[in-house]
Design an enzyme around this catalytic site. Structure first.
Site: not given
Length: 553
Positions: A167, A117-118, A467, A55
């Site tokens: 949802k 959940f999530q 760097m 993502e």
């Protein structure tokens, strides 16, 4: 005539993206966004979904897409880890003022606040790195929320907006009526005439003036106005990293980057100027170094659309709020047409020729690639290679150079270059990467291959986090703690695993032969450019020092 339809929230989301003229979304599915992905699958539309491997890279792709097009980038994630994976991409866009709309799925409304959940309260998490964010709690508000999000993302100083949609909102029905979305009409504050007069007076009496032009010039599409202002005033132009492209790099008044890795003549001109005109720039610490030294013996004019930038880092005697594209013509009209022969002569005396280090050196390598692709978009990861591109690439136009400036996100480039190429299918798009950054996102080679995105990737491999290693060399007595990344990875084989051909380069002859070989190759490819880990980015100003305290190798 009533043309309302009864639609699911998921369907309304797709239709609202259509209203905005969105052609690509960068999306990764998950449980709570199944209804949205199902709507994309079922409905007739012309939006192409691009599925990244991660993502974060999807948001970077939306970022690159937005920077090189006249539209807002759109990314979609699921809830919980999907949304948190997007955070770095959102923060990157926020600090570089990139217009994004990121749609995150959320657990169903009855489960909110129950450690479901999530479940992550992503609106709270992203509050500090977005222009605005929303949690949609009523499907009747969904369409207007999406429309408003696009306005906010593009208005004034652009930036990312998050829309969190539970949802059950995707599954709820309400009436939807298609709207025609006209091109956004930007509304800017009135420019104060008294401030213009003050600035004109200061400019006309200056003896050693400099322009410091930042990314705001590009955001306001004011490159023509900047060039007209610079040419009439005769004032040399230094750029921040994000401002490169605001004036053609080969113009006689262009002095390239100022700051930590600015060339000596540029840094000395800025710090020794008696008037500094900052245009769309935020006075980053990487530009200013020691602030007290930076402001010494000079008047500062600061022009910006965002008033929160005034005196945030550096005080300015004259502050002009307004759209840069509108402010610069007002100044150009009234300033005297001048040149500064003594000032130019002094600046020229500060030039130190680059030390010759042999043919196969990052400067020569990049100049050769640049000559082969002079009009290409060049995207970078973050590190030494990024600064070398900033120093040496002949950036001719706005948005030709795409990089992570404010956040300095290793792993930005491959995702961003995917977005750039999709937004500009007829242009060459090059990614210049370092091996350290490339290891953070190399899984997106799968995405490049899956969608047959014809990127040309130049991987600068010094088997180190270059760097950081350079800083350890200069300031930590060569204690190279965890910066050498010697490993057995064969990057050519890694690319081949995704069906992408690769080429290895170890000298200039091989580079020239490779550039000839790939000239007409239509698909994606990777050029593995081996360089020494002793190559450094010079000059360098140590953090916190005045920008005239310049280190050379």
């Amino acid at each position: 005539m009533n043309n309302k339809e009864l639609l699911l929230g998921s369907e309304i989301t797709v239709r609202c993206l259509e209203e905005q003229g969105i052609k690509h979304v960068f999306s990764f599915p998950g449980g709570v966004v199944i209804p949205l992905f199902d709507a994309f699958y079922r409905l007739d539309h012309d939006i192409t979904e691009i599925g990244p491997c991660h993502e974060q890279n999807g948001v970077h792709a939306a970022d690159g897409y937005a920077r090189t097009s006249d539209t807002v980038g759109v990314a979609i994630t699921t809830s919980g880890p999907g949304a948190t994976n997007a955070i770095t991409g959102i923060a990157n866009a926020y600090l570089d003022s990139v217009p994004l709309v990121v749609i995150t799925g959320q657990v169903a409304s009855p489960l909110l606040g129950k450690d479901s959940f999530q479940e992550i309260d992503i609106t709270s998490v992203t509050m500090q790195i977005t222009k605005h964010n929303y949690l949609v709690t009523n499907v009747e508000d969904l369409a207007d929320t999406i429309r408003e999000a696009f306005v906010i993302a593009q208005s004034g100083r652009p930036g990312p907006v998050v829309i969190d949609i539970p949802k059950d909102i995707f599954l709820a029905k309400t009436e939807y009526q298609k709207m025609f979305i006209p091109k956004l009409r930007q509304i800017y504050p009135d420019i104060k005439e008294s401030k213009i007069l003050e600035a004109v007076t200061a400019i006309n009496k200056a003896q050693r003036p400099m322009i410091y032009a930042g990314g705001g010039v590009l955001k306001s599409k004011a490159q023509v106005e900047l060039l007209a202002f610079a040419e009439k005033s005769g004032i040399p132009v230094a750029n921040s990293l994000m401002g490169l492209g605001g004036i053609p790099r080969d113009h006689q008044l262009s002095m390239g980057m100022v700051g930590m890795h600015g060339f000596q003549e540029t840094n000395l001109a800025v710090i020794n100027s008696d008037l500094l005109i900052a245009i769309g720039a935020r006075f980053s610490d990487r530009v200013t170094g020691n602030c007290d030294a930076f402001v010494r013996n000079k008047t500062i004019i600061h022009i910006d659309v965002d008033p929160t930038e005034f005196a945030k880092n550096i005080p300015a005697e004259i502050q002009i709020q307004g759209n840069i594209k509108d402010v610069l013509p007002l100044l150009t009209k009234d300033i005297e047409e001048k040149t500064y022969p003594e000032w130019y002569k002094r600046i020229k005396e500060w030039v130190i020729p680059c030390a010759e280090k042999g043919d196969y050196h990052p400067k020569n390598i990049l100049n050769t690639i640049n000559a082969a692709y002079p009009e290409a978009f060049v995207v970078t990861e973050v590190g030494q290679h990024q600064m070398w591109v900033g120093q040496y690439w002949n950036v001719k136009r706005p948005a030709q150079f795409i990089t992570s400036g404010g956040l300095g996100t290793m792993g930005y480039g491959l995702g961003a270059s995917i977005g750039v190429k999709l937004a500009n299918p007829d242009a060459d798009v090059l990614l210049v990467a370092g091996d350290g950054s490339f290891r953070m996102n190399c899984q997106e080679l799968i995405t490049v291959s899956k969608y047959k995105i014809p990127l040309k990737i130049f991987l600068f491999d010094n088997e180190s986090l270059g760097m950081v290693r350079q800083w350890q060399k200069l300031f930590s007595d060569k204690r190279y703690a965890q910066t050498d990344i010697v490993q057995c990875t064969d990057y050519i084989m890694l690319a081949a695993a995704s069906g992408i051909p690769g080429y290895k380069v170890t000298n200039m002859d091989e580079l020239n032969q490779t550039l000839e070989a790939i000239k007409d190759q239509p698909g994606p490819l990777l050029v593995h450019v081996k360089i020494s880990n002793e190559e450094g980015v010079y000059p360098i100003v140590p953090a916190g020092c005045a920008i005239d305290e310049i280190y050379y190798e």
